[in-house]
Structure formats: structure tokens, C-alpha cells
Write a protein that holds these residues in place. Sequence first.
Motif, PDB file in Angstrom:
ATOM      1  N   ILE A   1     -51.063 -67.192 -87.446  1.00  0.00           N
ATOM      2  CA  ILE A   1     -49.716 -66.397 -87.804  1.00  0.00           C
ATOM      3  C   ILE A   1     -48.692 -66.980 -86.446  1.00  0.00           C
ATOM      4  O   ILE A   1     -47.599 -67.571 -86.802  1.00  0.00           O
ATOM      5  CB  ILE A   1     -49.773 -64.965 -87.571  1.00  0.00           C
ATOM      6  N   GLN A   2     -49.070 -66.798 -85.130  1.00  0.00           N
ATOM      7  CA  GLN A   2     -48.433 -67.376 -84.077  1.00  0.00           C
ATOM      8  C   GLN A   2     -47.732 -68.875 -84.412  1.00  0.00           C
ATOM      9  O   GLN A   2     -46.702 -69.222 -84.426  1.00  0.00           O
ATOM     10  CB  GLN A   2     -49.040 -67.057 -83.018  1.00  0.00           C
ATOM     11  N   LYS A   3     -48.960 -69.816 -84.761  1.00  0.00           N
ATOM     12  CA  LYS A   3     -48.363 -71.216 -84.891  1.00  0.00           C
ATOM     13  C   LYS A   3     -47.420 -71.294 -86.101  1.00  0.00           C
ATOM     14  O   LYS A   3     -46.425 -72.412 -86.325  1.00  0.00           O
ATOM     15  CB  LYS A   3     -49.656 -72.056 -85.299  1.00  0.00           C
ATOM     16  N   GLY A   4     -47.867 -70.425 -87.282  1.00  0.00           N
ATOM     17  CA  GLY A   4     -46.683 -70.538 -88.363  1.00  0.00           C
ATOM     18  C   GLY A   4     -45.334 -70.185 -88.178  1.00  0.00           C
ATOM     19  O   GLY A   4     -44.607 -70.742 -88.508  1.00  0.00           O
ATOM     20  N   ILE A   5     -45.364 -69.139 -87.301  1.00  0.00           N
ATOM     21  CA  ILE A   5     -43.947 -68.545 -87.056  1.00  0.00           C
ATOM     22  C   ILE A   5     -43.309 -69.790 -86.030  1.00  0.00           C
ATOM     23  O   ILE A   5     -42.009 -69.967 -86.013  1.00  0.00           O
ATOM     24  CB  ILE A   5     -44.161 -67.413 -86.151  1.00  0.00           C
ATOM     25  N   ALA A   6     -44.023 -70.354 -84.930  1.00  0.00           N
ATOM     26  CA  ALA A   6     -43.356 -71.250 -84.145  1.00  0.00           C
ATOM     27  C   ALA A   6     -42.788 -72.372 -85.332  1.00  0.00           C
ATOM     28  O   ALA A   6     -41.929 -73.173 -84.725  1.00  0.00           O
ATOM     29  CB  ALA A   6     -44.468 -71.843 -83.311  1.00  0.00           C
ATOM     30  N   LYS A   7     -43.622 -72.852 -85.997  1.00  0.00           N
ATOM     31  CA  LYS A   7     -43.250 -73.875 -86.950  1.00  0.00           C
ATOM     32  C   LYS A   7     -42.162 -73.453 -87.884  1.00  0.00           C
ATOM     33  O   LYS A   7     -41.525 -74.461 -88.617  1.00  0.00           O
ATOM     34  CB  LYS A   7     -44.602 -74.468 -87.837  1.00  0.00           C
ATOM     35  N   GLY A   8     -41.895 -72.156 -87.997  1.00  0.00           N
ATOM     36  CA  GLY A   8     -40.749 -71.679 -88.946  1.00  0.00           C
ATOM     37  C   GLY A   8     -41.368 -71.709 -90.187  1.00  0.00           C
ATOM     38  O   GLY A   8     -40.528 -71.234 -91.150  1.00  0.00           O
ATOM     39  N   ARG A   9     -42.496 -71.739 -90.504  1.00  0.00           N
ATOM     40  CA  ARG A   9     -43.149 -71.595 -91.691  1.00  0.00           C
ATOM     41  C   ARG A   9     -43.541 -70.275 -92.272  1.00  0.00           C
ATOM     42  O   ARG A   9     -43.967 -69.780 -93.478  1.00  0.00           O
ATOM     43  CB  ARG A   9     -44.623 -72.457 -91.932  1.00  0.00           C
ATOM     44  N   ILE A  10     -43.605 -69.395 -91.102  1.00  0.00           N
ATOM     45  CA  ILE A  10     -44.083 -68.001 -91.280  1.00  0.00           C
ATOM     46  C   ILE A  10     -42.895 -67.122 -90.872  1.00  0.00           C
ATOM     47  O   ILE A  10     -42.174 -67.539 -89.798  1.00  0.00           O
ATOM     48  CB  ILE A  10     -45.266 -67.551 -90.721  1.00  0.00           C
ATOM     49  N   ALA A  11     -42.433 -65.756 -91.393  1.00  0.00           N
ATOM     50  CA  ALA A  11     -41.704 -65.053 -90.398  1.00  0.00           C
ATOM     51  C   ALA A  11     -42.137 -63.799 -90.632  1.00  0.00           C
ATOM     52  O   ALA A  11     -42.730 -63.244 -91.743  1.00  0.00           O
ATOM     53  CB  ALA A  11     -40.019 -65.023 -91.117  1.00  0.00           C
TER      54      ALA A  11
END
Lengths: 418, 418
Positions: B30-40
Motif C-alpha cells: 500500500i505504501q509503495k502504491g501511494i508513493a507512486k500515486g497509484r493508490i489513494a
Amino acid sequence: MTQRQEALKGNITSAMRQAARDEFLKPEEIQKGIAKGRIAIPFNPLHKGSKAIGIGKGLRVKVNANIGTSADYPKVGEELKKLRFALAAKTDAVMDLSTGGNITDIRERILTECCVPLGTVPIYQAIVENKMTPDGMFAVVEQQAKEGVDFMTIHCGVTRKTISQLKKHPRLMEVVSRGGALLMKWILENDRENPFFADYGRLLEIAQKYDVTLSLGDGMRPGSIIDAGDAAQIGELKVLGELTKMAWKEGVQVIIEGPGHVPYDQIVGQIKLQKKLCFGAPFYVLGPLPTDVTPGYDHITSAIGGTLAAYAGADFLCYVTPTEHLGLPTPEDVKEGVIASRIAGHCADIAKGIRGAKEWDRAMSKARKRLNWGKQIELAIDPERARAIHRKRKSKEKNVCSMCGEFCAMKISSEALQ
Amino acid sequence: MTQRQEALKGNITSAMRQAARDEFLKPEEIQKGIAKGRIAIPFNPLHKGSKAIGIGKGLRVKVNANIGTSADYPKVGEELKKLRFALAAKTDAVMDLSTGGNITDIRERILTECCVPLGTVPIYQAIVENKMTPDGMFAVVEQQAKEGVDFMTIHCGVTRKTISQLKKHPRLMEVVSRGGALLMKWILENDRENPFFADYGRLLEIAQKYDVTLSLGDGMRPGSIIDAGDAAQIGELKVLGELTKMAWKEGVQVIIEGPGHVPYDQIVGQIKLQKKLCFGAPFYVLGPLPTDVTPGYDHITSAIGGTLAAYAGADFLCYVTPTEHLGLPTPEDVKEGVIASRIAGHCADIAKGIRGAKEWDRAMSKARKRLNWGKQIELAIDPERARAIHRKRKSKEKNVCSMCGEFCAMKISSEALQ
């Protein structure tokens, strides 16, 4: 002569002309499609007052509504009401799946009132009337053909071989087709081959004589998404492909039935496989349902799968009602099911560029833009329901609906841009 | 710090842990997805009692339910009832789109009861309370952020340029987004640029301060399938892509809103285009509706389009209710809309292989095979409705339903194969 025999000779029948008119096509296009086996017109000349509709490649997706009694609800009155609801909701075809009450009488009543092609599953009458011998089964087929049934589901692909495939690769749901299960039981109990497969020529003779379109049934269709695409299902489909060629040789029209429960990502592949294995014969799908967890809403789930299937090439959608997996539908459920399948078909028609499909939407959008509520309701797929909702939730503001009231985007943007 | 700022530093927050638990994933994913902007994770710390949910790539498709008053139905009581219906139907998020009554009071009541992320469209409050100046608009945004709103639709892409694109290539339906129409009118009347675009930095400051997730609105979404994919729509999407990068730089989480009315054959392409133009930001679609002719049934049409959109990569489905295009929904319509969108999301989850999705279906199929009705009803997406239908249409036969009665395929095939 059957429609197929006429088509092969290059003749154009009045049924072909009628089907062509409905599709804004030339009769020759229908005739060629029938000759190639890509189009079928289920049109038994003995079914008086029925309409000729084309099912197949390049044509508007058609919708079928299943009605019929069960032992728990054997009254013909309710089935006739379902028939009327289905026709009012503009179904293209109807199947009478009755298994309760006097099913010959019920079918006669339905046939008389049914102005669209009527289909049946003759094995149901054979089991109910205790005629489960080869002669008994064929006698039922011929009886129904004589009465004017336009198309019949025959589970010719439930064979010793497909049953052995089923046993070899066990599945979660075994056989969920009623006709398929009855034939499998008969085959195993009698240790004999399926009469409709073993004596397929006899079936073709009847079908040819009365121009009954054979709807080759999918007795091995998956009943769970987990089982989709397994050996039994694909094995049966291969058998149906061989039987299709044999039927075409005898001038018999064929439709192939398909699943069933199929995950969304497998739907396109399954349709393409069917079209390949069955040489482009029209494909008639039940659903498909891309999830198993929605009893009460399976008409929606079926519309989801049906749209993708139709977009990928399925030609004929068998509706699913909200009561699927729970009980026999009521007339209201029948209406709901027909509309859901029509939505699926129409979405696919637009996407495939079927002639005339998008014009309906264009007219609706124009009416919407003009805030012309009378026209919007008239153009709605179910004017009665659209009117009821709009009236019940009316706005005090003029010309707009209660969703936005004075903040109607259409009104604001018209004013802003004028 | 915002969830995005934390993620960029490699920190794992309790919100990330909560979101990960729900998805059977590791918090790092989840953390990586948020950092990439792919998850909010729309999670304003001032919204007490709310749940952290992840929206984006690799996660279960999420569903939003729109509630809120209009001038014609301004009572908070009915909206709270809708909120309860939406939560009971297991919506993942709620938007309060109120434009009638005292909307600050209404929002406060909704926020207090709402245990999932709550979104708003602040421009509605600005127009209702006559605060249509740049300062007024930003003041409303900040007021709502302070109250705890988790995500906000801001139509930053309705600019002088996109309006000129709209004028240059006229469409059937002009602007059907309420917020988009209001801003377009303001821009044209005042001959000034959209404040949310011209002073985007000010918006980002507020969003960063309160960790409000920006849901960049699609003011130019097509309102007819005929208009889909035109210059104004794609022009706006490009603007949103640029704004996404700017927001990410400031540590602000972004979701992109999408259409609308889109023909089925264009849905996949539109999703892929959004993902490309907006650098993989989560995509939040309204529908899409692949036909315009189904008022009264647009929840079904939306489920058809939503499944394909979600399968192609849309992450968040805004529900559509049966009353769409006709009037403000009732609590019952809200429930119907949530369930239809959940079906769409679940079909896509299975197809995409989202962890845990198929297990639900496996459990249902097992219960079905065993004719275990209690378990089937318990596992149904709406146990209440499944139970009601099953009871109403009960069979006299033991263990089967009234659809087939004694001719239950499951029963016959179990006996035949045992």
C-alpha cells in the motif's frame, strides 16, 4: 423445404424478407447468412401467427424469455400472464419450459398466444409423461414439432464420452442443466448411449420435416465460475460442432447453446472458441453469469456477462430473472429479466455498429437536452417505469427533475453557452 | 503529514496498515502504491470514526454512493436513512451532494454517522450559499476540509481552453456535470479563468494541510454516448494529468474522475487513455453508461459499463441508481444502486485475480451443490432479498427450489454420479 434448404438454392422466402426488414438489411444478406449457417430463422410453418426473426452474425442481438410451470406452480393462467409480460417487454423469443400440470395443454395455449418464435426442451415432457425410452423421446419431439414449436433444445452432446470427461475431471457443480442431468442419469442407469446422439439422424429427419431449428443444448455447462472451461464443457462443445455440420448437410438450421457461469475474463475466449468449433453457427448464451454470489440480482449479473458475450459475438441472449437460483419467476420477474437482457443486447448492438442501434440513443439524448420529458419517457426502454419514477419524484421547478432542481446542468449549460 | 508524504518517506501509517489488512496485502504494498500515486487513501484525520480504505491499482474495486438533498427533497432525515441503507449495502465510500436545506448542518450529521470516507463537491455549497467568488469558493473548500471531508470533487479542468474546445466541436449534450456547468457559467459570465485552475496552488495548500484527497472532476464528461471521447473531454483529461503531477509534488493524493456515457467499444480505450494521461492515478468512473435509453434501469446499464471499466483498470465506481435521469433517489434506490455497483466491482475483481475475490464464489457454489439454503442465503450479496424471494416462491419438495422442484439438476446429477 426448410429456410436453410431454400437459402442453399438461392431462394428468398417471405420469412427471410420479414427478418431482413426488421434489420434494415437486404433479404439477400439474410439468405446468404442462412446458407452459410451463420443465421437461423426459427420459424415452424405450423406455428400460426408467429413472426420470422433472424438470429446470427450481423443482426441485432435477440433475447429469449423462459416461462413455464413447475410442479409447485402448475397453473396455465400465470404462465400466460408471463407470456404477455414478456411480449410487452419486447422479448424476441419465448421458451416454454413447463414441467408441472398438463404440459401439452399449457404449450398449446402458449403457442396460440405467442407471436414470436417458441422454443421447448422436449426431454421435460418425456420425463413428466414417463416416456423415457428412445421411441418415447422421439415421439415427444415429433409431437411438439407438429404443434408448431419453432426451436428445440436437445442435449445431444451429453454422451458417454462427455460423461467420462466429467468423471475424470470432477467439478464443483457437476451438471446444472436440467435436461443434461436427466439424460446423464438415463445414460448411466441404462448403460446406453444418449438416443439423441446415437440416433441423431432420426432427430434431423423430424427437424427437417417441420423446419424446427435445433438448439443444441449445453448439458455440460458450468454451474460455477470455478468450473468454467473444463474438459466436459469443451468436450461437449466439440461434439456439438460435429453435429452442426451433420445438421447443415440435411438442411436443418442450428443454434448452439452456451454457458452458464463464466468469469468475466474468460467470456470473450469462450465465445471465440464456440464460433470456431461450431463453424460460425449462431450462439445462444444463458447469461453468462460472471459471479455466483448474486441470487436476487442475477438479471443484473447476467446483463453484465451477456453484454460482453454479445459484443464478442454471441447472437441470442437467454434472459435470467431476479429469482434465478431461488425459485420460479413471477410475471414481474419475467419483465425485469427481459428488460435487463434487452439492455445488454442493445449495448452490444451499439458497440458492434449494428444498423439503427445508435439512432435510438441519439433521439433520447436530443430529448434530454431539450428537457422534453414526454419524449424522454416515450423513448425509454420501459416508458411505464420511467414515467412512474419521474412522477413520484417530481420537481417543483419547471422542466427539470428533482435530482438537481434549479441546478440542472443541462439548463445551466444551455443558458451559459447561448 | 499526508498519507502521500508519509509514503514518500517510506513510513507506514496505521491507515496504510488498515487498508492493507482489508486487501490481504502487506502494508508496504500500500505504501509503495501511494508513493507512486497509484493508490489513494481518502482519510482526513478530522473525520472521526472513519475507516481507511485504499483505492487504486491491485486493490479490490471500491464503490461510492451519492446521497444528498435537493431543493425538492431538503430533509436531513431521508438523507440519513439513505446513508444507513448505503452502509448496510456495504458501500465503500459516500458522497454528500446536498443542494437543498441547510447543507452545512446536513453534512455535519452525515459526517458524524458516516464510518467510511465521505466526499463532497464544494462548489454546490458555494452556489447555494451565494459564495461564487474565488475567495468564497476556497473558503468553502477549507470549511469542509476542517469539518473532516475526506475527498472533494473539484472541477479544475473546466478552463477557458476546454470551454473553447467545447464551443469549437459542439456536442449533443453540452455539459452534464452540475459542478462543471456552474463553473463554466461563472467563467463565461465573469470572463475570468476557473479559480480552482488559476489558483490551483491555493487548493493544494488546503488539501495538503488537511490531507483531503483531490478527486479531479470531469466537468466535460459526455452526457450522451454520441459525444463520448470528443475534444472537450480529452482536452480536460490532459489538463487533469498535468494537475495530478503538481498535486503529487505537494504531497497531495489524487483521484481522477471519468465518464459518464460511453459506448461499450470505447470503454477500454478510455480507461487506458486516462491511465496514460494521468500517470496511473486511480480512476473514479460514473457508470460508464453504454446506452442512453434506459432511465429506470440505469443501475443495470451502469453495472454493465462499470464491470468492463473496472476490468480495464478503473479503481472506483460511482454508483448510479434506478432513478438516475428521472429524479432524486429514495433510500431503496440507494440500496439498489450500491448492490449493482458492488456486483460490477466483484465481477471485475474475480477477472483480475484480486486476492480473495473468487473464494466467495467458491463457497457459494459449494453451498449450492449441497442444496444448503441457509448457507446460500447467508453468502448472497443481499441475504435479505435472497431470503425473501426464496420464501415467497418455496417448493413443496424438500431441499430444492420451486424453479425445478423434483427435477432439480443438482439433485439428479448427484444421484446419477454417486
